[in-house]
Write an enzyme that holds these catalytic residues in place. Structure first.
Site, PDB file in Angstrom:
ATOM      1  N   SER A   1       0.828  -1.195   0.000  1.00 39.23           N
ATOM      2  CA  SER A   1       0.000   0.000   0.000  1.00 39.23           C
ATOM      3  C   SER A   1       0.871   1.257   0.000  1.00 39.23           C
ATOM      4  O   SER A   1       1.703   1.417  -0.880  1.00 39.23           O
ATOM      5  CB  SER A   1      -0.971  -0.051   1.182  1.00 39.23           C
TER       6      SER A   1
ATOM      7  N   ASP B   1      -6.081  -3.514  -2.357  1.00 39.94           N
ATOM      8  CA  ASP B   1      -4.957  -3.226  -1.471  1.00 39.94           C
ATOM      9  C   ASP B   1      -4.235  -4.467  -0.943  1.00 39.94           C
ATOM     10  O   ASP B   1      -4.867  -5.436  -0.517  1.00 39.94           O
ATOM     11  CB  ASP B   1      -5.534  -2.425  -0.303  1.00 39.94           C
TER      12      ASP B   1
END
Length: 258
Positions: free
Chosen positions: A48, A159
């Site tokens: 991320s 993610d």
């Protein structure tokens, strides 16, 4: 390109940068101390926001320039509404980072970088270490419910933290391994809690699994960031997070010296 075989060649200093939104400013503080103390990373794993910080550093950009750039990024201008499976799109954020880093592919990086994302249709943790950077980074930061999923080939990704907030399994053997954790802790959930807080607790449950993979000798760095959210727009908050990253890194290295 999705990576089936990550290089396990031993390195001197391996670094893992977790996800955590704008808490990523703490990553920059940690990097400053590692550089100052002679522990410059030669292999980076990013999840991320850790992937965004990691690509800038792996591209060879001077750390002071990276810090200045991230402090100046107008997040509110980059968070573009997109109602296709999420509230926001990832393209403008990633374009801004890659424009600064001046790279488009993993092969252009001076330090090996691996980023992870999650196949939303089967839950697989998928790593990227070659090919184009843009889709890999977009996939890695696509927090479910907040950002739209990212399609790569025939697969749909969100993610990386959705499967492995701390993808320790992607790290090679190293003389020194630094794990920088800026993820959230459990918060009490009620029927009035926001969807984001519920998601944060779910991700922390996964993070606990990642921590179980910590091995003896790994240096775990957890800056105290409890009062900061995923998205801090105020420059003073960003600077405070950076300072706390520095402090946490110094404390960890002091333990290492003992």
């Amino acid at each position: 390109m999705m990576s089936k075989n990550i290089s396990k060649k031993a390195v001197s200093n391996a670094l893992l940068l977790s996800g955590g939104g704008t808490r990523g400013f703490a990553h920059l503080g940690v990097l400053e101390v590692l550089e100052d103390e002679g522990f410059k990373p030669d292999f980076i794993v990013g999840s991320s926001v850790g992937a965004l910080v990691g690509v800038c550093y792996a591209a060879g950009k001077p750390l002071d320039e990276i810090v200045s750039h991230f402090l100046e990024i107008p997040l509110y201008k980059l968070l573009r509404p997109n109602f296709n499976g999420g509230l926001l799109g990832t393209e403008k954020i990633v374009d801004a980072v890659l424009s600064f880093a001046q790279v488009t592919s993993f092969s252009q990086l001076s330090i090996p970088l691996v980023v992870n994302a999650t196949d939303i249709n089967n839950g697989d943790d998928v790593s990227f270490s070659s090919g184009k950077l843009k889709p890999a980074l977009q996939a890695s930061i696509a927090v479910p419910g907040l950002f739209s999923p990212v399609v790569i080939g025939s697969r749909v990704f969100v993610d990386g933290g959705s499967s492995h907030p701390l993808p320790i399994h992607l790290l090679p053997k190293a003389k020194h391994t630094f794990i920088v954790d800026i993820t959230f802790k459990f918060e009490k959930i009620t029927e009035k809690s926001s969807p984001l807080k519920v998601l944060q607790n779910a991700l922390f449950a996964l993070q606990k699994q990642g921590l179980s993979k910590l091995k003896k000798g790994m240096i775990y760095i957890k800056p105290p960031l409890e009062e900061f959210s995923h998205y801090e727009y105020v420059t003073s908050a960003r600077r405070t997070m950076l300072l706390r990253g520095r402090k946490a890194a110094r404390e960890a290295l002091h333990t290492l010296e003992k």
